[in-house]
Design a protein around this motif. Structure first.
Motif, PDB file in Angstrom:
ATOM      1  N   PHE A 244       9.720  21.378  45.964  1.00 56.63           N
ATOM      2  CA  PHE A 244       8.488  22.060  45.541  1.00 56.63           C
ATOM      3  C   PHE A 244       7.410  22.099  46.610  1.00 56.63           C
ATOM      4  O   PHE A 244       6.359  22.681  46.395  1.00 56.63           O
ATOM      5  CB  PHE A 244       7.925  21.370  44.294  1.00 56.63           C
ATOM      6  CG  PHE A 244       8.893  21.323  43.142  1.00 56.63           C
ATOM      7  CD1 PHE A 244       9.166  22.471  42.404  1.00 56.63           C
ATOM      8  CD2 PHE A 244       9.531  20.150  42.808  1.00 56.63           C
ATOM      9  CE1 PHE A 244      10.059  22.434  41.344  1.00 56.63           C
ATOM     10  CE2 PHE A 244      10.430  20.104  41.750  1.00 56.63           C
ATOM     11  CZ  PHE A 244      10.689  21.257  41.014  1.00 56.63           C
ATOM     12  N   SER A 245       7.665  21.456  47.766  1.00 59.02           N
ATOM     13  CA  SER A 245       6.657  21.412  48.806  1.00 59.02           C
ATOM     14  C   SER A 245       7.146  22.133  50.054  1.00 59.02           C
ATOM     15  O   SER A 245       8.281  21.940  50.489  1.00 59.02           O
ATOM     16  CB  SER A 245       6.322  19.956  49.165  1.00 59.02           C
ATOM     17  OG  SER A 245       5.497  19.908  50.318  1.00 59.02           O
ATOM     18  N   PRO A 246       6.317  22.974  50.662  1.00 61.27           N
ATOM     19  CA  PRO A 246       6.722  23.689  51.875  1.00 61.27           C
ATOM     20  C   PRO A 246       6.656  22.821  53.130  1.00 61.27           C
ATOM     21  O   PRO A 246       6.966  23.285  54.210  1.00 61.27           O
ATOM     22  CB  PRO A 246       5.694  24.829  51.957  1.00 61.27           C
ATOM     23  CG  PRO A 246       4.469  24.258  51.304  1.00 61.27           C
ATOM     24  CD  PRO A 246       4.980  23.377  50.195  1.00 61.27           C
ATOM     25  N   GLN A 247       6.289  21.548  52.976  1.00 59.64           N
ATOM     26  CA  GLN A 247       6.156  20.691  54.141  1.00 59.64           C
ATOM     27  C   GLN A 247       7.530  20.261  54.650  1.00 59.64           C
ATOM     28  O   GLN A 247       8.515  20.258  53.944  1.00 59.64           O
ATOM     29  CB  GLN A 247       5.333  19.446  53.791  1.00 59.64           C
ATOM     30  CG  GLN A 247       3.952  19.772  53.263  1.00 59.64           C
ATOM     31  CD  GLN A 247       3.121  20.562  54.250  1.00 59.64           C
ATOM     32  OE1 GLN A 247       3.144  20.267  55.451  1.00 59.64           O
ATOM     33  NE2 GLN A 247       2.406  21.572  53.782  1.00 59.64           N
ATOM     34  N   ALA A 248       7.590  19.861  55.920  1.00 58.85           N
ATOM     35  CA  ALA A 248       8.831  19.363  56.502  1.00 58.85           C
ATOM     36  C   ALA A 248       9.288  18.122  55.748  1.00 58.85           C
ATOM     37  O   ALA A 248       8.482  17.289  55.337  1.00 58.85           O
ATOM     38  CB  ALA A 248       8.622  19.032  57.971  1.00 58.85           C
ATOM     39  N   ALA A 249      10.595  18.007  55.552  1.00 59.66           N
ATOM     40  CA  ALA A 249      11.121  16.935  54.715  1.00 59.66           C
ATOM     41  C   ALA A 249      11.064  15.584  55.407  1.00 59.66           C
ATOM     42  O   ALA A 249      10.843  14.565  54.777  1.00 59.66           O
ATOM     43  CB  ALA A 249      12.572  17.262  54.319  1.00 59.66           C
ATOM     44  N   MET A 260      13.762  28.732  50.587  1.00 59.62           N
ATOM     45  CA  MET A 260      15.107  28.447  51.088  1.00 59.62           C
ATOM     46  C   MET A 260      15.810  27.397  50.229  1.00 59.62           C
ATOM     47  O   MET A 260      16.992  27.512  49.917  1.00 59.62           O
ATOM     48  CB  MET A 260      15.029  27.977  52.542  1.00 59.62           C
ATOM     49  CG  MET A 260      14.661  29.056  53.542  1.00 59.62           C
ATOM     50  SD  MET A 260      14.482  28.391  55.216  1.00 59.62           S
ATOM     51  CE  MET A 260      16.153  27.806  55.538  1.00 59.62           C
ATOM     52  N   ALA A 261      15.074  26.358  49.847  1.00 57.68           N
ATOM     53  CA  ALA A 261      15.664  25.308  49.016  1.00 57.68           C
ATOM     54  C   ALA A 261      16.121  25.881  47.686  1.00 57.68           C
ATOM     55  O   ALA A 261      17.225  25.587  47.205  1.00 57.68           O
ATOM     56  CB  ALA A 261      14.651  24.185  48.794  1.00 57.68           C
ATOM     57  N   ALA A 262      15.275  26.707  47.067  1.00 58.73           N
ATOM     58  CA  ALA A 262      15.633  27.298  45.774  1.00 58.73           C
ATOM     59  C   ALA A 262      16.802  28.255  45.916  1.00 58.73           C
ATOM     60  O   ALA A 262      17.741  28.239  45.096  1.00 58.73           O
ATOM     61  CB  ALA A 262      14.419  28.016  45.187  1.00 58.73           C
ATOM     62  N   ARG A 263      16.762  29.089  46.946  1.00 56.01           N
ATOM     63  CA  ARG A 263      17.814  30.095  47.109  1.00 56.01           C
ATOM     64  C   ARG A 263      19.185  29.449  47.275  1.00 56.01           C
ATOM     65  O   ARG A 263      20.130  29.776  46.557  1.00 56.01           O
ATOM     66  CB  ARG A 263      17.511  30.977  48.323  1.00 56.01           C
ATOM     67  CG  ARG A 263      18.622  31.984  48.610  1.00 56.01           C
ATOM     68  CD  ARG A 263      18.398  32.723  49.919  1.00 56.01           C
ATOM     69  NE  ARG A 263      19.553  33.555  50.240  1.00 56.01           N
ATOM     70  CZ  ARG A 263      19.700  34.204  51.389  1.00 56.01           C
ATOM     71  NH1 ARG A 263      18.765  34.132  52.312  1.00 56.01           N
ATOM     72  NH2 ARG A 263      20.777  34.929  51.615  1.00 56.01           N
ATOM     73  N   PHE A 264      19.285  28.512  48.212  1.00 58.96           N
ATOM     74  CA  PHE A 264      20.598  27.923  48.485  1.00 58.96           C
ATOM     75  C   PHE A 264      21.032  26.954  47.384  1.00 58.96           C
ATOM     76  O   PHE A 264      22.211  26.846  47.075  1.00 58.96           O
ATOM     77  CB  PHE A 264      20.593  27.231  49.855  1.00 58.96           C
ATOM     78  CG  PHE A 264      20.568  28.196  51.005  1.00 58.96           C
ATOM     79  CD1 PHE A 264      21.698  28.931  51.317  1.00 58.96           C
ATOM     80  CD2 PHE A 264      19.421  28.378  51.750  1.00 58.96           C
ATOM     81  CE1 PHE A 264      21.686  29.831  52.385  1.00 58.96           C
ATOM     82  CE2 PHE A 264      19.392  29.281  52.816  1.00 58.96           C
ATOM     83  CZ  PHE A 264      20.531  30.011  53.129  1.00 58.96           C
ATOM     84  N   GLY A 265      20.066  26.260  46.789  1.00 55.01           N
ATOM     85  CA  GLY A 265      20.411  25.348  45.703  1.00 55.01           C
ATOM     86  C   GLY A 265      20.889  26.077  44.470  1.00 55.01           C
ATOM     87  O   GLY A 265      21.915  25.729  43.872  1.00 55.01           O
ATOM     88  N   ILE A 266      20.174  27.121  44.065  1.00 58.62           N
ATOM     89  CA  ILE A 266      20.567  27.901  42.888  1.00 58.62           C
ATOM     90  C   ILE A 266      21.893  28.611  43.133  1.00 58.62           C
ATOM     91  O   ILE A 266      22.791  28.593  42.290  1.00 58.62           O
ATOM     92  CB  ILE A 266      19.464  28.922  42.533  1.00 58.62           C
ATOM     93  CG1 ILE A 266      18.207  28.196  42.053  1.00 58.62           C
ATOM     94  CG2 ILE A 266      19.949  29.890  41.455  1.00 58.62           C
ATOM     95  CD1 ILE A 266      17.012  29.106  41.865  1.00 58.62           C
TER      96      ILE A 266
END
Length: 457
Positions: A244-249, A260-266
């Motif tokens: 949920f955060s656009p910051q670097a992990a 990107m996280a949502a697209r590839f995860g979903i």
């Protein structure tokens, strides 16, 4: 050939873009709401999955239908696919993948319900069902039912057959120096020994193979998580924060955007559990069940085991391993998984190899039934047997061939399967609500279904 491959690659990117992801996830959420959260009955569903309706009509037990469906869904996507999602979308992809599984339980439930509701019984007693029968008998759209069957029969040769056979032969070659021609011949013989016996033979083998391979893979994941115990809470925080955060992990990750996280995860969750694809209800229709909702509940547990459990465990293994060993963060999906499992002394790599081989082989078995059922709908029982022999031959071809074009073609066919299936789920939602209220929410799980139709052919 390069032009053909590029064409199907572009078509695949278009078909599996955001509109498809939104349609699939939107259907998951919509069905969860209108069916009053059937996920609440998960423990009831698990109990039903190991019981047998001995006096009910059907070709295989409910457990046999479930394990056959799981055989087709639990595969390399659970092992390599999740790691690829983390590599491309960051650790937040694990949470999006998991959420897709949670909501996808309702869609898998709905698919199973319609499969039994609209199945037909042949003169020899065999049950036939799936989205093509729901489209034809529920909506009156014979033309769309035919298209779905065509897409299914073609897709089975891709994602369910040749690419799985190629994964096994490639792994055997790289790990043990076994020629693809030798492994292809062995795999072809094993496939023939199972699928020529029909759905009962497939269900029997899957009923033994799926629990075995899943248990050993899960135990391997648990061992790694115990070893990485000090990093589990940091891994969980990074997964939630980066979803949920656009910051670097941080923690060895390069970071990624929420998009990107949502697209590839979903996308990985949808590919993994096949909820909405329309494949699993084909075998759900063959189950011995006294009413549609009992099998719908059993079918829904497939998404739970596939994504909510196995994909989540894989995701935690990958993320915690990267935190523990930041030097592996630059590896691709396959190498990430291999690096994580290599931390199990002596047996880690062989365990992963065995898991990949058994997962891929079971997928070949499960998708054979999907493809031959689609062919039986299109051309009748006689052509189903022809399809089996061609399918067996394709196993050998897939073991020795270059499959770049096949991968992209299979992705296209899967998308084209999903579209008519999702339409049937949405447009027949009133039927789903009525049947669910009748059997599930009004304490009717033990009642028998009525008005089973017969197939005159």
């Amino acid at each position: 050939m390069e032009l053909i491959n590029q064409f199907f690659s572009d078509a695949s990117s278009m078909l599996w873009g955001w509109p498809m992801i939104i349609l699939l996830l939107g259907t998951h959420i919509y069905l969860t709401v209108v069916l009053r959260v059937p996920q609440r009955k998960l423990f009831t569903a698990m109990r039903l999955s190991v019981k047998t309706d001995r006096n009910a009509s059907g070709d295989v037990s409910q457990f046999g239908a479930l394990t056959t469906a799981l055989a087709a869904t639990i595969g390399t996507g659970n092992i390599i696919g999740v790691a690829t999602a983390v590599a491309l979308g960051g650790p937040g992809a694990v949470l999006w993948c998991w959420l897709t599984g949670v909501f996808g339980i309702a869609t898998k439930y709905a698919e199973g319900l319609l499969a039994v509701k609209y199945r037909v019984k042949r003169p020899d007693g065999q049950m036939l069902g799936g989205p093509m029968y729901a489209l034809e008998r529920g909506l009156g759209w014979k033309w769309l039912a035919v298209l779905f069957a065509v897409f299914t029969a073609i897709a089975a040769f891709g994602i369910g057959n040749t690419v799985q056979a190629n994964a096994i032969s490639t792994l055997a070659d790289k790990s043990y120096g076994i020629s693809p021609y030798i492994s292809g011949a062995i795999l072809c013989a094993l496939t023939a020994a199972v699928v020529l016996g029909g759905v009962k033979s497939i269900a029997r083998v899957c009923g033994a193979l799926v629990p075995f391979m899943s248990l050993f893979y899960v135990l391997g994941c648990i061992y790694i998580l115990i070893v990485n115990g000090h990093y589990l809470m940091p891994a969980l925080r990074i997964i939630i924060d980066s979803a949920f955060s656009p910051q670097a992990a941080g923690g060895g990750f390069l970071g990624s955007t929420v998009i990107m996280a949502a697209r590839f995860g979903i996308a990985r969750g949808l590919f993994s559990n096949e909820a909405g694809l329309g494949s699993a209800p084909i075998v759900a229709a063959a189950a011995q069940t006294r009413n549609p909702v009992r099998q719908a509940l059993v079918s829904s547990t497939g998404t739970f085991w596939d994504t909510v459990v196995i994909c989540a465990l894989t995701g935690m293994v990958i993320v915690s391993s990267i935190i523990a060993h930041p030097d592996i963060s630059s590896a691709d999906g396959a190498m990430l998984t291999q690096a994580a499992f290599s931390k199990i002394p002596h047996v880690g790599t062989p365990l992963l190899t065995l898991g990949l081989i058994t997962f891929a082989f079971s997928t070949i078995l499960g998708w054979c039934y999907y493809g031959e059922s689609a062919m039986a709908y299109l051309k009748g029982e006689r052509w189903k047997h022809v399809y089996r022999y061609v399918y067996i031959a394709a196993v050998f071809l897939g073991s020795v061939a270059n499959l770049a074009v096949v991968w992209n073609l299979a992705d296209c066919m899967n998308a084209l399967m999903a579209i008519p299936n999702l339409l049937s789920l949405i447009l027949l939602s009133r039927v789903l609500i009525k049947e669910t209220n009748n059997y599930l929410w009004n304490d009717g799980l033990d009642r028998d279904m009525e008005n089973l139709s017969h197939d005159p052919s």
